[in-house]
Design a protein around this motif. Structure first.
Motif, PDB file in Angstrom:
ATOM      1  N   LYS A  65       0.829  -1.209   0.000  1.00  0.00           N
ATOM      2  CA  LYS A  65       0.000   0.000   0.000  1.00  0.00           C
ATOM      3  C   LYS A  65       0.861   1.255   0.000  1.00  0.00           C
ATOM      4  O   LYS A  65       0.542   2.246  -0.662  1.00  0.00           O
ATOM      5  N   PHE A  66       1.972   1.223   0.738  1.00  0.00           N
ATOM      6  CA  PHE A  66       2.844   2.399   0.810  1.00  0.00           C
ATOM      7  C   PHE A  66       3.897   2.411  -0.289  1.00  0.00           C
ATOM      8  O   PHE A  66       4.136   3.439  -0.921  1.00  0.00           O
ATOM      9  N   TRP A  67       4.538   1.276  -0.525  1.00  0.00           N
ATOM     10  CA  TRP A  67       5.734   1.228  -1.375  1.00  0.00           C
ATOM     11  C   TRP A  67       5.455   0.799  -2.813  1.00  0.00           C
ATOM     12  O   TRP A  67       6.246   1.042  -3.713  1.00  0.00           O
ATOM     13  N   GLY A  68       4.325   0.104  -3.033  1.00  0.00           N
ATOM     14  CA  GLY A  68       4.045  -0.462  -4.346  1.00  0.00           C
ATOM     15  C   GLY A  68       4.390  -1.942  -4.378  1.00  0.00           C
ATOM     16  O   GLY A  68       4.687  -2.545  -3.354  1.00  0.00           O
ATOM     17  N   THR A  69       4.355  -2.540  -5.564  1.00  0.00           N
ATOM     18  CA  THR A  69       4.515  -3.988  -5.679  1.00  0.00           C
ATOM     19  C   THR A  69       5.823  -4.423  -6.328  1.00  0.00           C
ATOM     20  O   THR A  69       6.073  -5.621  -6.453  1.00  0.00           O
TER      21      THR A  69
END
Length: 262
Positions: A65-69
């Motif tokens: 959610k914060f950093w991406g995938t």
């Protein structure tokens, strides 16, 4: 659990395959991330890894959610049965005082040019087995963020900001204690160097700073500050603040002090 029970190191030797006992079944979480759970002990470490398995999906979701995938697809978690095992697996200095550290996230090598870290793993200290469920979730998510951001984090990045952002990802927001306003200086790496209550306060202040940035400038701006201040080839913190937040250090300090005392 005090945030002083969390630390991150950039490199360590690979775990001993002869001592490692993999979990009996593979675990796949999120959008196909493979989790390998390795116990170096008995009932306590096995029990800890059972709890890790129950919480790793939520930790992955929080980090994404914060950093991406775009980060490591394979996650290795090691539970140690003694402090000697923990120090060895984490690559910590044997003479250091690590009794207040619950877990670390480590890697054998980081290739920044190709955006890849090899030998990544999260290593739990033996005392982690006694943590509450909420504390375990915090530690696991915190260390998972370090793993996710490893290939985007310079070895000389400001540690206080690494830890503050990791705690922002891992910890729920709670009211600041009354003593928070007593120190309005910006956090420093030195705040994290002394074991015990001083280290706990240092981690808390770093966490508060990350919360302050997210509250005042936005969560996207906090991620941008991490990239500018901690990424490979990062410049001076003042330059990172200007690029990420559109202000100077004086303005940042004034707003930080206001946030703490407000």
């Amino acid at each position: 659990m005090a945030s002083s029970l969390i630390a991150s190191q950039p490199a360590a030797p690979s775990p001993s395959q002869s001592a490692a006992v993999p979990a009996p079944a593979p675990l796949v979480v999120g959008d196909g991330r493979n989790v390998r759970l390795i116990s170096l002990g008995g009932a306590a470490t096995d029990g800890l890894l059972t709890r890790v398995a129950a919480n790793i999906g939520g930790a992955v979701a929080a980090v994404e959610k914060f950093w991406g995938t775009d980060w490591e697809r394979d996650i290795v978690v090691i539970a140690t049965d003694s402090q000697t095992q923990f120090v060895a697996q984490a690559g910590l200095a044997p003479a250091g005082n690590w009794n207040d550290i619950a877990a670390v996230s480590v890697a054998d090598d980081v290739d920044f040019e190709h955006h890849h870290a090899s030998g990544q793993r999260i290593v739990f200290a033996p005392g982690a087995a006694a943590m509450s469920d909420s504390s375990l979730r915090i530690v696991l998510t915190h260390e998972l963020f370090h793993l996710a951001a490893r290939a985007d984090t310079a070895l000389d990045a400001p540690r206080w900001l690494l830890e503050g952002v990791a705690d922002f990802v891992a910890r729920a927001q709670t009211p600041l204690p009354s003593e928070a306003a007593a120190d309005t200086a910006l956090p420093t790496d030195a705040d994290l160097d002394v074991a015990g209550p001083a280290r706990a306060r240092g981690y808390d202040r770093a966490w508060w700073f990350a919360r302050f940035v997210a509250d005042s400038y936005g969560v996207v701006a906090l991620r941008r500050l991490y990239v500018e201040a901690c990424g490979p080839g990062h410049g001076d913190f003042a330059i990172a603040v200007r690029r990420a937040l559109g202000t100077d250090i004086a303005g940042l300090r004034a707003r930080w002090a206001q946030w703490l005392t407000g």
